[in-house]
Design a protein around this motif. Sequence first.
Motif, short mmCIF file in Angstrom:
data_model
loop_
_atom_site.label_atom_id
_atom_site.label_comp_id
_atom_site.label_asym_id
_atom_site.label_seq_id
_atom_site.Cartn_x
_atom_site.Cartn_y
_atom_site.Cartn_z
N ASN A 91 4.80 -0.92 11.44
CA ASN A 91 3.49 -0.28 11.56
C ASN A 91 2.70 -0.56 10.30
O ASN A 91 2.49 0.30 9.46
CB ASN A 91 3.69 1.23 11.78
N VAL A 92 2.24 -1.82 10.14
CA VAL A 92 1.51 -2.16 8.92
C VAL A 92 0.13 -1.50 8.95
O VAL A 92 -0.47 -1.35 10.02
CB VAL A 92 1.37 -3.68 8.74
N GLY A 93 -0.35 -1.14 7.78
CA GLY A 93 -1.61 -0.40 7.70
C GLY A 93 -2.79 -1.22 8.19
O GLY A 93 -3.74 -0.69 8.75
N ILE A 94 -2.75 -2.56 7.98
CA ILE A 94 -3.91 -3.35 8.37
C ILE A 94 -3.85 -3.73 9.85
O ILE A 94 -4.80 -4.27 10.38
CB ILE A 94 -4.07 -4.61 7.51
N PHE B 66 -6.14 -5.94 12.18
CA PHE B 66 -6.81 -6.93 11.33
C PHE B 66 -5.88 -8.11 11.05
O PHE B 66 -6.33 -9.25 10.93
CB PHE B 66 -7.26 -6.25 10.03
N LEU B 67 -4.58 -7.82 10.98
CA LEU B 67 -3.59 -8.88 10.77
C LEU B 67 -3.66 -9.88 11.90
O LEU B 67 -3.61 -11.10 11.69
CB LEU B 67 -2.20 -8.26 10.69
N ILE C 187 -6.26 -10.52 13.83
CA ILE C 187 -7.49 -11.31 13.75
C ILE C 187 -7.35 -12.40 12.70
O ILE C 187 -7.73 -13.55 12.91
CB ILE C 187 -8.68 -10.38 13.45
N ALA C 188 -6.73 -12.02 11.55
CA ALA C 188 -6.57 -13.01 10.48
C ALA C 188 -5.62 -14.13 10.92
O ALA C 188 -5.90 -15.31 10.69
CB ALA C 188 -6.04 -12.33 9.22
N SER D 113 -6.90 -16.77 13.21
CA SER D 113 -7.85 -17.73 12.66
C SER D 113 -7.13 -18.94 12.06
O SER D 113 -7.78 -19.90 11.66
CB SER D 113 -8.72 -17.06 11.60
N ILE D 114 -5.80 -18.91 11.99
CA ILE D 114 -5.06 -20.08 11.49
C ILE D 114 -4.96 -21.14 12.57
O ILE D 114 -4.93 -22.34 12.29
CB ILE D 114 -3.65 -19.67 11.02
N PRO E 58 -6.93 -22.70 14.74
CA PRO E 58 -7.79 -23.89 14.78
C PRO E 58 -7.31 -25.00 13.86
O PRO E 58 -7.49 -26.18 14.18
CB PRO E 58 -9.16 -23.36 14.33
N ILE F 161 -13.55 -20.56 16.75
CA ILE F 161 -14.33 -19.94 15.67
C ILE F 161 -15.46 -19.10 16.24
O ILE F 161 -15.71 -17.97 15.83
CB ILE F 161 -14.89 -21.01 14.73
N LEU G 265 -6.83 1.11 11.31
CA LEU G 265 -6.59 -0.24 11.82
C LEU G 265 -5.25 -0.33 12.52
O LEU G 265 -4.97 -1.28 13.23
CB LEU G 265 -6.61 -1.24 10.66
#
Lengths: 384, 200
Positions: free
Chosen positions: A139-142, A145-146, A148-149, A152-153, A155, A182, A202
Motif C-alpha cells: 500500500n504505497v502512499g503514492i 500516481f505510481l 501513471i508514472a 509513461s515508460i 513509449p 503521450i 493517492l
Amino acid sequence: MITTLNIVFVAVVNTGLDLEISFNHFLEGIGLPSSIAHLLWLPLPMLLVLSAALIGVLVTVWLERKISAAAQQRIGPEYAGALGILQPMADGLKLLVKEDIIPQKADSLLFTLGPVLVLIPVILSWLIVPFGQNLLISNVGIGIFLWIALSSIQPIGLLMSGYASNNKYSLLGGLRAAAQSISYEIPLALAVLAVVMMSNSLSTIDIVNQQNTAGFLSWNIFRQPIGFLIFWICALAECERLPFDLPEAEEELVAGYQTEYAGMKFALFYLGSYINLVLSSLLVSVLYLGGWGFPIPIELIANILGQSANDPIIQIITGSIGIMMTVFKTYLLVFLAILLRWTTPRVRIDQLLDLGWKFLLPISLVNLLFTAALKLAFPVAFGG
Amino acid sequence: MTIATSTELICFLILSSIIVGGGIGVVLIENIVYSAFLLGGVFMSVAGLYLLLNASFVAAAQVLVYVGAINVLILFAIMLVNKREPLKPIKGLKVRKFFSGCVCAGLLALLFRVDITTKWSTPGPQAIGEIATERIGEHLFTDYLLPFELASVLLLMAMIGAIVLARRDTRSIQLEEIDPVRENVIKSSNSNVLIDQSPD
C-alpha cells in the motif's frame, strides 16, 4: 495437524485477514527469527500477483477468441479442452517453441531490449492493485500516481523496438504508439486527479474505502460519470485497443512496431498488451466501481441475518466476496472492451489526436474544476 | 550490518555506477540514438536514488517528467530527423574535444572541492516518507506559489512559440501564385487558422 491449521486460521482472522502478519507469526512460532520470516514472506505476494496476472491474461485471450467468434457468428476454439479453454495455452506453447528471429540489419541489442521495456512497467504496476483491505503487494502512499508514472515508460520501449527493427512500418508504428500514449496520458491523469481529489489520497486502498460507505450508491461512477468515460476512453487508447489500435493497424502498417518480431519477443508484446488491458480494467473498477465492494454493504446483510461482522467465518466470506467482486467487475469491463473491438471502426490518426487534445483534454480540465467546485459546495457527498 | 542496510548499500552502488557509466556513455557514444536511450536509463537510476532516499513522490515525478516526457520528446526529435549517414567531419575536432574535456574536468574538480570542503550534516534530516506529497503540495501553493506560476507561464510561452513556428509555413504561402485546385486544399487546411474568408 488440525490444531495447527486451526491456530493459523484464527491468527489470519484476528489480524483482519492481513496474511503477512499471520505468516510471520506462524514462522516465528516454529522458531525462525523475524528477519528470516520477513525475507521468506517478501517473494510470496509478488509471485502470487504475477501468476494472477498471467492467469488473467490466459482467461482474457480465451474470452477474446470466444467473444470475437460469437460476434462474428463463428464457434471459435473448440477442440483444445472444454469449450477451447486450453487454446491460450496452446498459443503460448507455440510462441515458446518458435524460432527467435532477429533481422540481419536490425539493431540486435535494442531489438531485444524493446519488448522487455514494454512489459516490465506493466507488470510493476500490479504492485498497487488491491483485491481486498490487505490483499495487495504494497500500500504505497503514492499509489495510483505510481501507475501513471510507470505507464509513461512504455513509449520508450515502443520507440526502441520501432527504431531497432530497421523497417519503415515498425518505425511509423512506434512513433504512432508513442504519440498516442503521450497524448492520452494527460486526460487520463486529469481524470484520476478528480477521483484523488474526492478521496483525499493517492492510495488505492483509501480510494476504494471512500467509495464503500453506502454500497453501490457511493461508487465514484455516479459522482464522476464524465471522469469515468474519459478514463475508459483513455485506457482503451493506452492499451491500443480498437477503436484506437492505430499503431498496429493491419491495413496501413502491417503490424506496426511488432512487424519484425517473432517467437518469444512477440509473445512479450502480446502478453504486455493483455496484461495492460486487464490492469486497466482492474483500475477502472478500483477507481470508479468500488473495487472489492459488494453492491450492498456486507455488514448490513450480516446484521439482517443476525450475525456479527467480526465473526471469523463472516470475515472469510467477506474477503472471498471481495476478490470475486473485483474479478467480476474487471471481466465485465474486459467484455465491454472486446465488444467495442467488434462494433467500432478504427479512427484516423488525425481524428485520434484531435479527440485527445481538442476534446478529452478540455473536458477533463472542466471535469476537474467542476469536481473541485462540488467538493467545496457539498463536502458531504464529494469527500470534503 | 542488517539485511536492510546492506541491501540499501548494494542498490546504491548499482544505481550510482549506472548513473556515472551511463552519463559518460551519453556524452561519448557516437550513435545519438544510443545516447538518448542511455539518458533514459540515467534518469531512471536517478529516480531509483530518490526511492532509496525515501522520496517516493519525487521518484515517481522524476520518471513521469524526465523519462515519460523529456526523453520521449528527445527520441521523437531524433527519429523524425535522423538520417542514417555519418556526420560531416568538422575541422579541428580533436582540439575542440580536448578543450571541452578540459572544461568538464575543471567542473568535476570544482564539484569535488565543494563536496570535500562542505560540512555535510550526517545523518541528514529524517525523511518524512508518505506525507511528503502533502508537504510538497502545501509548499507549492503557499510560499513557492510565485516561482510555480512563473514556471508555468514560461512553459506556456514555449508551447505557444512552438505552435507558431510549426504553423507558419502553411500560412505564409502566397495563395495567388498556385493553381486553383491546390489553392482550395490549402484554404481548407488553413480554415482553422485564418479568419473566415467566405463571402456572407
